[in-house]
Design an enzyme around this catalytic site. Structure first.
Site, PDB file in Angstrom:
ATOM      1  N   SER A   1      20.176  -9.462 -11.369  1.00  0.00           N
ATOM      2  CA  SER A   1      19.807  -8.990 -13.004  1.00  0.00           C
ATOM      3  C   SER A   1      20.552  -9.857 -13.917  1.00  0.00           C
ATOM      4  O   SER A   1      19.675 -10.392 -14.921  1.00  0.00           O
ATOM      5  CB  SER A   1      20.546  -7.501 -13.248  1.00  0.00           C
TER       6      SER A   1
ATOM      7  N   THR B   1      20.940  -6.892  -6.214  1.00  0.00           N
ATOM      8  CA  THR B   1      20.926  -5.396  -5.465  1.00  0.00           C
ATOM      9  C   THR B   1      20.043  -4.644  -6.044  1.00  0.00           C
ATOM     10  O   THR B   1      19.379  -3.649  -5.481  1.00  0.00           O
ATOM     11  CB  THR B   1      22.706  -5.156  -5.702  1.00  0.00           C
ATOM     12  N   CYS B   2      20.009  -4.549  -7.496  1.00  0.00           N
ATOM     13  CA  CYS B   2      19.388  -3.478  -8.225  1.00  0.00           C
ATOM     14  C   CYS B   2      17.719  -3.402  -7.829  1.00  0.00           C
ATOM     15  O   CYS B   2      17.395  -2.337  -7.714  1.00  0.00           O
ATOM     16  CB  CYS B   2      19.303  -3.775  -9.985  1.00  0.00           C
TER      17      CYS B   2
ATOM     18  N   CYS C   1      19.328   0.179  -7.537  1.00  0.00           N
ATOM     19  CA  CYS C   1      18.785   1.340  -8.717  1.00  0.00           C
ATOM     20  C   CYS C   1      17.146   1.519  -8.309  1.00  0.00           C
ATOM     21  O   CYS C   1      16.904   2.756  -8.464  1.00  0.00           O
ATOM     22  CB  CYS C   1      18.842   0.506 -10.124  1.00  0.00           C
TER      23      CYS C   1
ATOM     24  N   LYS D   1      16.215   3.230  -4.658  1.00  0.00           N
ATOM     25  CA  LYS D   1      17.090   4.478  -4.947  1.00  0.00           C
ATOM     26  C   LYS D   1      16.310   5.447  -5.789  1.00  0.00           C
ATOM     27  O   LYS D   1      16.140   6.767  -5.469  1.00  0.00           O
ATOM     28  CB  LYS D   1      18.437   4.242  -5.458  1.00  0.00           C
TER      29      LYS D   1
ATOM     30  N   GLY E   1      32.691   9.139   1.187  1.00  0.00           N
ATOM     31  CA  GLY E   1      32.833   8.924  -0.152  1.00  0.00           C
ATOM     32  C   GLY E   1      32.043   9.784  -1.072  1.00  0.00           C
ATOM     33  O   GLY E   1      31.015  10.260  -0.870  1.00  0.00           O
TER      34      GLY E   1
ATOM     35  N   TYR F   1      29.452   7.257  -7.063  1.00  0.00           N
ATOM     36  CA  TYR F   1      27.896   7.238  -7.341  1.00  0.00           C
ATOM     37  C   TYR F   1      27.159   7.301  -6.093  1.00  0.00           C
ATOM     38  O   TYR F   1      26.109   7.888  -6.164  1.00  0.00           O
ATOM     39  CB  TYR F   1      27.692   5.933  -7.937  1.00  0.00           C
TER      40      TYR F   1
ATOM     41  N   GLU G   1      24.452  10.175  -4.911  1.00  0.00           N
ATOM     42  CA  GLU G   1      23.058  10.044  -5.046  1.00  0.00           C
ATOM     43  C   GLU G   1      22.022   9.958  -3.460  1.00  0.00           C
ATOM     44  O   GLU G   1      21.231  10.726  -3.476  1.00  0.00           O
ATOM     45  CB  GLU G   1      22.881   8.641  -5.649  1.00  0.00           C
TER      46      GLU G   1
ATOM     47  N   ARG H   1      37.729  12.552  -0.121  1.00  0.00           N
ATOM     48  CA  ARG H   1      39.215  12.681   0.060  1.00  0.00           C
ATOM     49  C   ARG H   1      39.912  13.500  -1.097  1.00  0.00           C
ATOM     50  O   ARG H   1      40.955  14.010  -1.048  1.00  0.00           O
ATOM     51  CB  ARG H   1      39.712  11.227   0.556  1.00  0.00           C
TER      52      ARG H   1
ATOM     53  N   GLY I   1      32.695   2.265  -1.920  1.00  0.00           N
ATOM     54  CA  GLY I   1      33.071   1.321  -2.808  1.00  0.00           C
ATOM     55  C   GLY I   1      32.368  -0.028  -2.546  1.00  0.00           C
ATOM     56  O   GLY I   1      31.577  -0.243  -1.431  1.00  0.00           O
TER      57      GLY I   1
ATOM     58  N   HIS J   1      12.041  21.451 -30.802  1.00  0.00           N
ATOM     59  CA  HIS J   1      11.956  22.996 -30.224  1.00  0.00           C
ATOM     60  C   HIS J   1      10.485  23.332 -29.532  1.00  0.00           C
ATOM     61  O   HIS J   1       9.774  22.952 -30.264  1.00  0.00           O
ATOM     62  CB  HIS J   1      12.367  24.006 -31.377  1.00  0.00           C
TER      63      HIS J   1
ATOM     64  N   GLU K   1      17.539  19.748 -27.681  1.00  0.00           N
ATOM     65  CA  GLU K   1      17.811  20.309 -28.860  1.00  0.00           C
ATOM     66  C   GLU K   1      19.567  20.797 -28.897  1.00  0.00           C
ATOM     67  O   GLU K   1      19.975  21.039 -29.984  1.00  0.00           O
ATOM     68  CB  GLU K   1      16.931  21.220 -29.188  1.00  0.00           C
TER      69      GLU K   1
HETATM   70  P1  NDP Z   1      32.625   4.118  -6.162  1.00  0.00           P
HETATM   71  O1  NDP Z   1      33.836   3.300  -6.144  1.00  0.00           O
HETATM   72  O2  NDP Z   1      32.257   4.635  -7.249  1.00  0.00           O
HETATM   73  O3  NDP Z   1      33.221   5.261  -5.046  1.00  0.00           O
HETATM   74  C1  NDP Z   1      34.009   5.157  -3.876  1.00  0.00           C
HETATM   75  C2  NDP Z   1      34.071   6.445  -3.306  1.00  0.00           C
HETATM   76  O4  NDP Z   1      34.505   6.171  -1.997  1.00  0.00           O
HETATM   77  C3  NDP Z   1      35.237   7.266  -3.685  1.00  0.00           C
HETATM   78  O5  NDP Z   1      34.611   8.597  -3.918  1.00  0.00           O
HETATM   79  C4  NDP Z   1      36.251   6.896  -2.980  1.00  0.00           C
HETATM   80  O6  NDP Z   1      37.346   8.146  -2.999  1.00  0.00           O
HETATM   81  C5  NDP Z   1      35.984   6.898  -1.647  1.00  0.00           C
HETATM   82  N1  NDP Z   1      36.630   5.970  -0.831  1.00  0.00           N
HETATM   83  C6  NDP Z   1      37.012   4.517  -0.920  1.00  0.00           C
HETATM   84  N2  NDP Z   1      37.856   4.214  -0.079  1.00  0.00           N
HETATM   85  C7  NDP Z   1      37.631   5.281   0.895  1.00  0.00           C
HETATM   86  C8  NDP Z   1      38.455   5.350   2.118  1.00  0.00           C
HETATM   87  N3  NDP Z   1      39.022   4.481   2.819  1.00  0.00           N
HETATM   88  N4  NDP Z   1      38.328   6.746   2.770  1.00  0.00           N
HETATM   89  C9  NDP Z   1      37.355   7.565   2.269  1.00  0.00           C
HETATM   90  N5  NDP Z   1      36.829   7.443   1.205  1.00  0.00           N
HETATM   91  C10 NDP Z   1      37.175   6.481   0.548  1.00  0.00           C
HETATM   92  O7  NDP Z   1      31.904   3.085  -5.126  1.00  0.00           O
HETATM   93  P2  NDP Z   1      30.092   3.305  -4.841  1.00  0.00           P
HETATM   94  O8  NDP Z   1      30.063   2.797  -3.686  1.00  0.00           O
HETATM   95  O9  NDP Z   1      29.678   4.839  -4.984  1.00  0.00           O
HETATM   96  O10 NDP Z   1      29.602   2.770  -6.105  1.00  0.00           O
HETATM   97  C11 NDP Z   1      29.875   1.371  -6.479  1.00  0.00           C
HETATM   98  C12 NDP Z   1      29.586   1.067  -7.826  1.00  0.00           C
HETATM   99  O11 NDP Z   1      28.150   0.759  -8.114  1.00  0.00           O
HETATM  100  C13 NDP Z   1      29.992   1.934  -8.915  1.00  0.00           C
HETATM  101  O12 NDP Z   1      31.111   1.677  -9.542  1.00  0.00           O
HETATM  102  C14 NDP Z   1      28.920   1.844  -9.674  1.00  0.00           C
HETATM  103  O13 NDP Z   1      29.168   1.065 -10.897  1.00  0.00           O
HETATM  104  C15 NDP Z   1      27.650   1.256  -9.088  1.00  0.00           C
HETATM  105  N6  NDP Z   1      26.475   2.121  -9.189  1.00  0.00           N
HETATM  106  C16 NDP Z   1      26.087   2.739 -10.172  1.00  0.00           C
HETATM  107  C17 NDP Z   1      25.102   3.743 -10.216  1.00  0.00           C
HETATM  108  C18 NDP Z   1      24.228   4.288 -11.219  1.00  0.00           C
HETATM  109  O14 NDP Z   1      24.412   3.572 -12.221  1.00  0.00           O
HETATM  110  N7  NDP Z   1      23.869   5.310 -11.113  1.00  0.00           N
HETATM  111  C19 NDP Z   1      24.630   4.061  -8.645  1.00  0.00           C
HETATM  112  C20 NDP Z   1      25.214   3.356  -7.739  1.00  0.00           C
HETATM  113  C21 NDP Z   1      26.078   2.597  -8.061  1.00  0.00           C
HETATM  114  P3  NDP Z   1      38.425   8.100  -4.360  1.00  0.00           P
HETATM  115  O15 NDP Z   1      37.690   8.736  -5.356  1.00  0.00           O
HETATM  116  O16 NDP Z   1      39.080   9.303  -3.645  1.00  0.00           O
HETATM  117  O17 NDP Z   1      39.122   6.859  -4.332  1.00  0.00           O
END
Ligand code: NDP
Length: 451
Positions: free
Chosen positions: A14, A41-42, A47, A50, A174, A177, A181, A198, A265, A440, A445
């Site tokens: 992008s 990726t998108c 995106c 998905k 995890g 996002y 989704e 967690r 992540g 309405h 609204e």
């Molecule tokens: P995120 O960083 O948003 O979430 C990662 C999740 O994994 C968290 O819940 C985290 O837990 C958990 N986690 C991390 N390490 C471990 C571990 N060792 N064991 C267990 N759980 C773990 O990553 P995503 O992969 O979901 O998304 C990445 C990015 O992609 C986002 O930041 C976003 O910007 C982008 N994205 C945007 C979308 C949209 O706009 N709709 C859709 C998809 C992606 P904890 O919270 O405890 O750290």
């Protein structure tokens, strides 16, 4: 010194495509390197496919709700292969559009990886090219925890779009996002979904009310959450996978078919880029840039997820265009990271712009903040008699009357919050919201009638 290109972009996702086309439109000679499918990726594994799967996942609920409106709905079943093929065909169509757009802008596309050989030189396949300015737009990639034995059996979001069969029992590791989704998509399509998080709730960093509302909504739709739980090992069995999990000192096993998703992540995709052949600085795993997206080397810039600022497609596009406008169009402007709206296409859907309640309290103090909430059943669900709720929330600074944050969980949240984001970006006050006439009957609204 003369170079082959005025601008060479590494990565046709992008941000890279937006910058390359904009610079070429100003008359720059531009090359772009991409070894994968155009669009990054998108378009290919984020995106776009998905959102198409999100649409697919809503149909079972629509069939059920239709009956409340007098429709008789007959036999139905999901043809998984047909769905996956249709999504992939759409992605292929978009790849072609990107190719044509780059061709029309006279950007030279190299279908190979770009690797720095020196500060102005890039190896692309068997060719070495030189450029006056270089833009790194290589994006991010999924990362899996390395302390879980058997984690190699879990797939990442990259592989989710080509599963040959629909998983019957699907486990997500995890609660970000991507996890919520895909949990919602597979649950909507009829799989039995367990999501292991967690923390005590999904979506850390979002407003607490919004987290609770999505969490409860997803649970009501059938997603089984294991909160405060960590995956400790994955074991392959005859029938699929066994995911060993731990909560406190309790250990249990969750079973999945052949696939479980690690949505734990994403990290910048900057390995094997030859950065060691430049003075580009890497900080905490991401390319370090100033607010103009400039790296430690004056003529090398970076945009998008590889810089790990706000990792969203529209942000990367804006960063890319700001760079091209400033360096090839003589129009300098700086990307603003305030009031960036975002949506989570879970079921229920959520969207948000501005500060969370916790952030507002931290910045202005609890006394300065007034919270407006509206929780209601949208009219659409009355005839099907479904207990579906929408939540809307405004966070207002009482001293200035400025609306600091707007959050929503419910149908069309992304569509509604996009408009509200314009108001927040313009500095709208609660009085401005109140002075706006409602449409309405609509759910939207509520944003202009909250008291
Ligand atoms: P995120 O960083 O948003 O979430 C990662 C999740 O994994 C968290 O819940 C985290 O837990 C958990 N986690 C991390 N390490 C471990 C571990 N060792 N064991 C267990 N759980 C773990 O990553 P995503 O992969 O979901 O998304 C990445 C990015 O992609 C986002 O930041 C976003 O910007 C982008 N994205 C945007 C979308 C949209 O706009 N709709 C859709 C998809 C992606 P904890 O919270 O405890 O750290």
């Amino acid at each position: 010194m003369s170079y082959d290109f005025d601008l060479f972009v590494i990565g046709a996702g992008s941000g890279g495509i937006a910058a390359a086309r904009r610079a070429a439109e100003y008359g720059a000679k531009v090359g772009i390197a991409e070894s994968g499918r155009l669009g990054g990726t998108c378009v290919n594994r984020g995106c776009v496919p998905k959102k198409l799967l999100v649409y697919a996942s809503h149909f079972p609920a629509y069939f059920e709700e239709a009956q409340g409106y007098g429709w008789q709905v007959g036999e139905r079943h999901l043809d998984w292969s047909k769905l996956i093929r249709a999504v992939d065909n759409e992605v292929t169509r978009l790849n072609g559009i990107y190719q044509r757009m780059l061709d029309n802008s006279q950007v030279q596309v190299f279908r190979d990886r770009g690797v720095f050989v020196d500060a102005h030189g890039i190896q692309v396949g068997d060719r070495k090219v030189t450029a006056d300015k270089i833009l790194i737009a290589v994006g991010g990639k999924p990362t899996k925890p390395d302390n879980i034995p058997g984690i190699e059996y879990a797939i990442t979001s990259d592989e989710m779009f080509h599963l040959p069969h629909q998983p019957r029992r699907f486990v997500v590791l995890g609660g970000g996002y991507i996890g919520v989704e895909f949990a919602s998509i597979l649950n909507g399509l009829g799989s039995q979904v367990t999501q292991i998080i967690r923390a005590d709730q999904i979506l850390r960093g979002f407003d607490e009310d919004i987290r609770t509302q999505i969490h409860e909504g997803m649970a009501k739709h059938g997603v089984q959450f294991l909160s405060g739980t960590e995956g400790i090992a994955i074991e392959k069995t005859e029938s699929g996978l066994k995911i060993h999990v731990q909560s406190g000192d309790q250990e249990t096993v969750v079973e999945a078919d052949g696939v479980s998703l690690a949505a734990t992540g994403r990290i910048p995709n900057i390995q094997n880029l030859g950065l060691e052949n430049t003075q580009v600085e890497v900080r905490q795993g991401a390319i370090a840039v100033n607010p103009q997206s400039q790296t430690a080397v004056d003529h090398i810039f970076a945009v998008g997820d590889c810089t790990d600022r706000i990792n969203l497609t529209p942000v990367a596009i804006k960063e890319g265009r700001a760079f091209a406008d400033a360096h090839f169009g003589g129009k300098s402007w700086q990307m603003s990271y305030d009031n960036v709206p975002t949506a989570v296409f879970s079921n229920p859907e959520a969207a948000t712009v501005g500060l969370t309640e916790a952030e507002a309290v931290e910045r202005y103090g609890a006394e300065a903040i007034k919270i407006y909430r509206s929780r209601f059943r949208p009219m659409y669900y009355t005839l099907p008699d479904k207990d579906e709720k929408t939540l809307m929330k405004l966070i207002v600074n009482q001293e200035t009357d400025r609306v600091l944050g707007a959050h929503m969980v419910g149908d069309d949240a992304a569509e509604i919050i996009q408009g509200v984001a314009i108001a927040l970006k313009m500095g709208a006050t609660k009085a401005d919201f109140d002075a706006t006439v409602a449409i309405h009957p609509s759910a939207a609204e509520e944003f202009v009638t909250m008291r």
